[in-house]
Write a protein that holds these residues in place. Sequence first.
Motif, PDB file in Angstrom:
ATOM      1  N   PRO A 178      10.224  21.224 -17.293  1.00 12.99           N
ATOM      2  CA  PRO A 178      10.889  22.430 -16.790  1.00 12.99           C
ATOM      3  C   PRO A 178      12.202  22.745 -17.493  1.00 12.99           C
ATOM      4  O   PRO A 178      12.641  23.905 -17.490  1.00 12.99           O
ATOM      5  CB  PRO A 178      11.124  22.107 -15.306  1.00 12.99           C
ATOM      6  CG  PRO A 178      10.082  21.091 -14.971  1.00 12.99           C
ATOM      7  CD  PRO A 178       9.929  20.264 -16.210  1.00 12.99           C
ATOM      8  N   VAL A 199       4.012  31.561 -20.801  1.00 10.62           N
ATOM      9  CA  VAL A 199       3.133  30.397 -20.778  1.00 10.62           C
ATOM     10  C   VAL A 199       1.750  30.892 -20.392  1.00 10.62           C
ATOM     11  O   VAL A 199       1.565  31.447 -19.304  1.00 10.62           O
ATOM     12  CB  VAL A 199       3.623  29.327 -19.781  1.00 10.62           C
ATOM     13  CG1 VAL A 199       2.671  28.133 -19.785  1.00 10.62           C
ATOM     14  CG2 VAL A 199       5.039  28.884 -20.115  1.00 10.62           C
ATOM     15  N   TYR A 232      12.625  22.550 -20.714  1.00 15.26           N
ATOM     16  CA  TYR A 232      12.358  22.923 -22.100  1.00 15.26           C
ATOM     17  C   TYR A 232      13.038  24.268 -22.360  1.00 15.26           C
ATOM     18  O   TYR A 232      12.712  25.275 -21.704  1.00 15.26           O
ATOM     19  CB  TYR A 232      10.856  22.998 -22.324  1.00 15.26           C
ATOM     20  CG  TYR A 232      10.433  23.359 -23.726  1.00 15.26           C
ATOM     21  CD1 TYR A 232      10.912  22.664 -24.832  1.00 15.26           C
ATOM     22  CD2 TYR A 232       9.530  24.403 -23.935  1.00 15.26           C
ATOM     23  CE1 TYR A 232      10.511  22.988 -26.115  1.00 15.26           C
ATOM     24  CE2 TYR A 232       9.119  24.730 -25.218  1.00 15.26           C
ATOM     25  CZ  TYR A 232       9.616  24.026 -26.303  1.00 15.26           C
ATOM     26  OH  TYR A 232       9.227  24.351 -27.576  1.00 15.26           O
ATOM     27  N   LEU A 237      11.584  28.084 -22.165  1.00 15.46           N
ATOM     28  CA  LEU A 237      10.802  28.516 -21.009  1.00 15.46           C
ATOM     29  C   LEU A 237      11.400  29.713 -20.286  1.00 15.46           C
ATOM     30  O   LEU A 237      10.684  30.616 -19.847  1.00 15.46           O
ATOM     31  CB  LEU A 237      10.650  27.354 -20.014  1.00 15.46           C
ATOM     32  CG  LEU A 237       9.534  26.345 -20.278  1.00 15.46           C
ATOM     33  CD1 LEU A 237       9.554  25.269 -19.219  1.00 15.46           C
ATOM     34  CD2 LEU A 237       8.177  27.041 -20.328  1.00 15.46           C
ATOM     35  N   SER A 238      12.693  29.724 -20.132  1.00 14.61           N
ATOM     36  CA  SER A 238      13.333  30.773 -19.327  1.00 14.61           C
ATOM     37  C   SER A 238      13.672  32.017 -20.144  1.00 14.61           C
ATOM     38  O   SER A 238      14.196  32.986 -19.598  1.00 14.61           O
ATOM     39  CB  SER A 238      14.605  30.231 -18.666  1.00 14.61           C
ATOM     40  OG  SER A 238      15.525  29.770 -19.644  1.00 14.61           O
ATOM     41  N   ARG A 286       3.171  21.816 -10.674  1.00 18.03           N
ATOM     42  CA  ARG A 286       3.745  22.099 -11.987  1.00 18.03           C
ATOM     43  C   ARG A 286       3.976  23.603 -12.168  1.00 18.03           C
ATOM     44  O   ARG A 286       4.965  24.025 -12.768  1.00 18.03           O
ATOM     45  CB  ARG A 286       2.828  21.570 -13.083  1.00 18.03           C
ATOM     46  CG  ARG A 286       2.715  20.052 -13.080  1.00 18.03           C
ATOM     47  CD  ARG A 286       1.763  19.556 -14.147  1.00 18.03           C
ATOM     48  NE  ARG A 286       1.612  18.106 -14.111  1.00 18.03           N
ATOM     49  CZ  ARG A 286       0.750  17.431 -14.850  1.00 18.03           C
ATOM     50  NH1 ARG A 286      -0.042  18.084 -15.702  1.00 18.03           N
ATOM     51  NH2 ARG A 286       0.672  16.119 -14.752  1.00 18.03           N
ATOM     52  N   ARG A 287       3.057  24.403 -11.640  1.00 14.53           N
ATOM     53  CA  ARG A 287       3.227  25.851 -11.707  1.00 14.53           C
ATOM     54  C   ARG A 287       4.514  26.256 -10.994  1.00 14.53           C
ATOM     55  O   ARG A 287       5.317  27.031 -11.521  1.00 14.53           O
ATOM     56  CB  ARG A 287       2.018  26.547 -11.061  1.00 14.53           C
ATOM     57  CG  ARG A 287       2.102  28.073 -11.066  1.00 14.53           C
ATOM     58  CD  ARG A 287       0.913  28.648 -10.306  1.00 14.53           C
ATOM     59  NE  ARG A 287      -0.347  28.358 -10.973  1.00 14.53           N
ATOM     60  CZ  ARG A 287      -0.899  29.172 -11.879  1.00 14.53           C
ATOM     61  NH1 ARG A 287      -0.296  30.294 -12.228  1.00 14.53           N
ATOM     62  NH2 ARG A 287      -2.048  28.849 -12.420  1.00 14.53           N
ATOM     63  N   VAL A 341       4.600  20.885 -19.198  1.00 13.09           N
ATOM     64  CA  VAL A 341       5.758  21.288 -19.987  1.00 13.09           C
ATOM     65  C   VAL A 341       7.009  20.917 -19.200  1.00 13.09           C
ATOM     66  O   VAL A 341       7.118  21.271 -18.023  1.00 13.09           O
ATOM     67  CB  VAL A 341       5.749  22.808 -20.265  1.00 13.09           C
ATOM     68  CG1 VAL A 341       6.875  23.196 -21.211  1.00 13.09           C
ATOM     69  CG2 VAL A 341       4.406  23.257 -20.797  1.00 13.09           C
ATOM     70  N   ALA A 382      10.232  30.390 -15.886  1.00 15.25           N
ATOM     71  CA  ALA A 382       9.144  30.656 -16.821  1.00 15.25           C
ATOM     72  C   ALA A 382       8.266  31.801 -16.327  1.00 15.25           C
ATOM     73  O   ALA A 382       8.125  32.027 -15.121  1.00 15.25           O
ATOM     74  CB  ALA A 382       8.289  29.406 -17.016  1.00 15.25           C
ATOM     75  N   LEU A 392       4.457  32.888 -16.275  1.00 13.39           N
ATOM     76  CA  LEU A 392       3.124  32.322 -16.425  1.00 13.39           C
ATOM     77  C   LEU A 392       2.078  33.419 -16.339  1.00 13.39           C
ATOM     78  O   LEU A 392       2.178  34.319 -15.499  1.00 13.39           O
ATOM     79  CB  LEU A 392       2.851  31.272 -15.347  1.00 13.39           C
ATOM     80  CG  LEU A 392       3.294  29.829 -15.621  1.00 13.39           C
ATOM     81  CD1 LEU A 392       4.802  29.747 -15.834  1.00 13.39           C
ATOM     82  CD2 LEU A 392       2.881  28.902 -14.476  1.00 13.39           C
ATOM     83  N   LEU A 402      -0.099  22.582 -17.773  1.00 12.67           N
ATOM     84  CA  LEU A 402       1.298  22.926 -17.470  1.00 12.67           C
ATOM     85  C   LEU A 402       2.215  21.705 -17.523  1.00 12.67           C
ATOM     86  O   LEU A 402       3.200  21.624 -16.786  1.00 12.67           O
ATOM     87  CB  LEU A 402       1.422  23.621 -16.102  1.00 12.67           C
ATOM     88  CG  LEU A 402       0.783  24.998 -16.005  1.00 12.67           C
ATOM     89  CD1 LEU A 402       1.001  25.586 -14.614  1.00 12.67           C
ATOM     90  CD2 LEU A 402       1.334  25.937 -17.071  1.00 12.67           C
ATOM     91  N   LEU A 460       7.704  25.240 -12.970  1.00 16.35           N
ATOM     92  CA  LEU A 460       7.997  26.072 -14.138  1.00 16.35           C
ATOM     93  C   LEU A 460       8.493  27.449 -13.718  1.00 16.35           C
ATOM     94  O   LEU A 460       9.402  28.018 -14.342  1.00 16.35           O
ATOM     95  CB  LEU A 460       6.761  26.199 -15.027  1.00 16.35           C
ATOM     96  CG  LEU A 460       6.276  24.911 -15.694  1.00 16.35           C
ATOM     97  CD1 LEU A 460       5.127  25.206 -16.649  1.00 16.35           C
ATOM     98  CD2 LEU A 460       7.402  24.205 -16.440  1.00 16.35           C
TER      99      LEU A 460
END
Length: 275
Positions: free
Chosen positions: A134, A146, A136, A139-140, A156-157, A132, A165, A167, A130, A160
């Motif tokens: 936030p 993801v 980026y 993502l949204s 990180r979860r 990545v 994001a 997941l 993860l 995001l």
Amino acid sequence: MFHLQKATQVTSADADREGPETLLALAEHYRYPPRPATGPGAAAPFVRANMVSSIDGAATHDGKSGGLGGPGDKAVFRVLRGLADVVLVGAGTAATEGYRQPQPDDVFADLRKENGQAPAPALALVSRSLSVPPDYPPLSHPHTVVLTCASAPRDRRAALIDAGATLVDCGEDDVEISTLTQTCGDRGWPRVLCEGGPSLLGSIIADDLLDEICLTTSPHLAGGHSGRIAVRARHGDDGDEDAAALRAMTPAAIITDDDGYVFTRWLRHGRSSIH
């Protein structure tokens, strides 16, 4: 016994000069095989990869695969996305190559409607760690997911998720490719297009879940230390690699363009070649 297979030649600039005709002709050539109506394969996605390499096997130039491409390669890239339900890519590759959310393409709008597809393919980013950013942009987006694992770092979860994001866990300690492909099927994405990177493609090959690869050979020699289009992940504390299995592939087609690029389609031996 040897067979001389004549390549089909296309003009790489046709798509720009003549409108959508060349792209639609390529789309017919690259059409996904029909899914069986019943049986164990009815819900199984068809996993296709699209990769590029130099003549001597380099997967990148100056750190990016785009450095090996040309107009014809970009046309094939556009067509394959125009046919796919989801673009599957490693999060690191997506960030390095500057991926953005796939957008609807008017050329393929009618074809996608006939196939019951969404206007544009979804984007599935694969990341065990993860890592990545936030911020980026994709993502949204509601059509981005993801695909990760339950043991991914909690901080990180949370970051995001806070960034909007979606997941989906595809395993406990690692992203399991069989669960990943099942997730694609469950989400209504039977036409999967994997665009790398090498570790993700290597994992798909190792689990024998790659049905087809579309390989562009760039008319260049790269030399240097660039990696390959697929690599096998290392396992074990000693860093030894598991023995790599050979996966037999059948050549389905060869296309060339007037810039010297060669576009090949290879099907997993024994699987459908109907298109």
